[in-house]
Design a protein around this motif. Structure first.
Motif, PDB file in Angstrom:
ATOM      1  N   ASN A 136       6.025  -1.559   8.338  1.00 53.78           N
ATOM      2  CA  ASN A 136       5.221  -1.178   7.177  1.00 53.78           C
ATOM      3  C   ASN A 136       5.358   0.305   6.833  1.00 53.78           C
ATOM      4  OD1 ASN A 136       4.168  -3.835   6.994  1.00 53.78           O
ATOM      5  ND2 ASN A 136       2.682  -3.338   8.604  1.00 53.78           N
ATOM      6  N   THR A 137       6.548   0.841   6.978  1.00 56.46           N
ATOM      7  CA  THR A 137       6.789   2.250   6.646  1.00 56.46           C
ATOM      8  C   THR A 137       6.688   2.445   5.132  1.00 56.46           C
ATOM      9  OG1 THR A 137       8.242   2.519   8.535  1.00 56.46           O
ATOM     10  CG2 THR A 137       8.418   4.162   6.801  1.00 56.46           C
ATOM     11  N   GLU A 138       5.888   3.426   4.736  1.00 56.11           N
ATOM     12  CA  GLU A 138       5.689   3.695   3.317  1.00 56.11           C
ATOM     13  C   GLU A 138       6.617   4.808   2.842  1.00 56.11           C
ATOM     14  OE1 GLU A 138       1.590   4.273   2.255  1.00 56.11           O
ATOM     15  OE2 GLU A 138       0.904   2.928   3.835  1.00 56.11           O
TER      16      GLU A 138
ATOM     17  N   THR B 151       4.052  12.478  -2.178  1.00 55.16           N
ATOM     18  CA  THR B 151       3.533  12.189  -0.837  1.00 55.16           C
ATOM     19  C   THR B 151       4.261  13.064   0.165  1.00 55.16           C
ATOM     20  OG1 THR B 151       2.981   9.891  -1.393  1.00 55.16           O
ATOM     21  CG2 THR B 151       3.264  10.423   0.946  1.00 55.16           C
TER      22      THR B 151
END
Length: 351
Positions: free
Chosen positions: A64-66, A7
């Motif tokens: 909600n950091t991915e 990513t």
């Protein structure tokens, strides 16, 4: 069991470098998350990446950091006559905020797109390498803040890999700076060149930056590394100008004036522009005069050895692609350097 693709996070996704990275890395099969100032992203961008609107001068919302593998920070403020506060906020505070977000994402590799503007603007730079000392003074706040951002990154120790890339005069389809600035200075079928025009200059096709980042992602090296990224061969200033003006196609002739006349005029014009508060960059600036006068060539030997960089694209390739893009958006008059989504319009190639 198939390995999950990496990513990649890219800031400045609506800019020249960021937009090409989003397209190209997505086509390579990576999962791309794009960040940009625009609250409404270009529709074409959404075909390649998930998009999040973010003003980098403010801390990102970390809810909600991915997770991400690589963070490529291209966002910044490119304006040689802009206000110090605005440039500082974007280039220094913005970099600090990018680092904070990257840490929240547990990123291992952080890539920063810096600039060859960090080298001494008042001296000839002949195949200069990355070990050159920072200058004691610069001609604009942009260069100063790029230096400060680099110094900040060189102190960071909590990523496995930090790579600082120094391109020089980036051009290619979607370019709102190099080629448009040249064309905007054509007056009455004449282009005034305040020098002999025989100084050599390293330029950087945007596709070569994409290749460099691609190689860094594939084989990240531990530690902090700084590398010049330019085309394979430097070009004489007048030769590059002739290539641009020939493609412009309006029988433009280059008129040369002595360096000292151009330098004096630039000081007067620049001072007048700042005094009147006029927001548009004038035809002559001290920075432009200095760049046209001094040799500015960069060694890319370190990048060749460290990341197997090969500089596949030449300035002729880049200008062909650039003018094809200009024609596809309806001509030079439709280029607005303040249009943050322009790099996603028209015929823009992936590299």
């Amino acid at each position: 069991m198939e390995k999950q693709p990496k990513t990649i996070v890219i800031t400045g996704a609506t800019g020249l470098v960021g937009s090409h990275l989003v397209r190209s890395l997505s086509n390579d099969g990576y999962i791309v998350r794009a960040y940009g100032r625009s609250k409404k992203p270009p529709k074409m961008l959404l075909k390649y990446a998930n998009y999040c609107s973010w003003d980098i001068t403010l801390e990102a919302n970390y809810q909600n950091t991915e997770f991400a593998d690589v963070f490529v920070h291209t966002a910044g403020f490119v304006n040689f006559l802009g206000k110090k506060k605005d440039i500082y906020q974007a280039n220094i505070v913005g970099t600090q905020n990018a680092l904070k977000l990257a840490r929240k994402m547990s990123v291992k590799t952080f890539v920063y797109i810096s600039s060859a503007s960090v080298y001494d603007p008042l001296a000839d730079k002949v195949m200069v390498n990355e070990s050159a000392q920072y200058a004691k003074r610069y001609l604009n706040y942009y260069a100063e803040t790029k230096v400060e951002a680099e110094k900040l990154l060189r102190q960071v120790k909590d990523f496995e890999s930090i790579v600082i890339i120094r391109p020089h005069a980036i051009y290619g389809p979607g370019d709102r700076t190099i080629v448009p600035q040249i064309l905007s200075r054509v007056k009455g079928h004449r282009f005034i060149l305040p020098d002999r025009g025989n100084a050599k200059y390293s330029v950087t096709h945007v596709g070569n930056i994409v290749d460099a980042v691609r190689n860094i992602i594939k084989n990240p090296s531990k530690g902090t590394h700084i590398m010049n990224i330019t085309d394979q061969h430097p070009v004489e200033v007048q030769k590059f100008l002739n290539e641009v003006l020939d493609r412009y196609g309006n029988d433009v002739s280059i008129v040369k004036i002595p360096y000292w006349i151009g330098y004096t005029a630039a000081h007067i014009i620049e001072a007048s522009t700042k005094f009147t508060g006029f927001n548009k960059e004038p035809m002559l600036t001290v920075n432009i005069i200095s760049q046209l006068h001094h040799e500015s060539t960069m060694s890319i030997d370190f990048a060749k050895n460290k990341i197997n960089y090969r500089a596949r694209y030449s300035y002729k390739d880049g200008l062909d692609d650039t003018f094809e893009w200009i024609e596809s958006i309806g001509g030079f008059s439709n280029i607005n350097k303040y249009d943050s989504q322009l790099s996603w319009r028209g015929k823009v190639k992936s590299y």
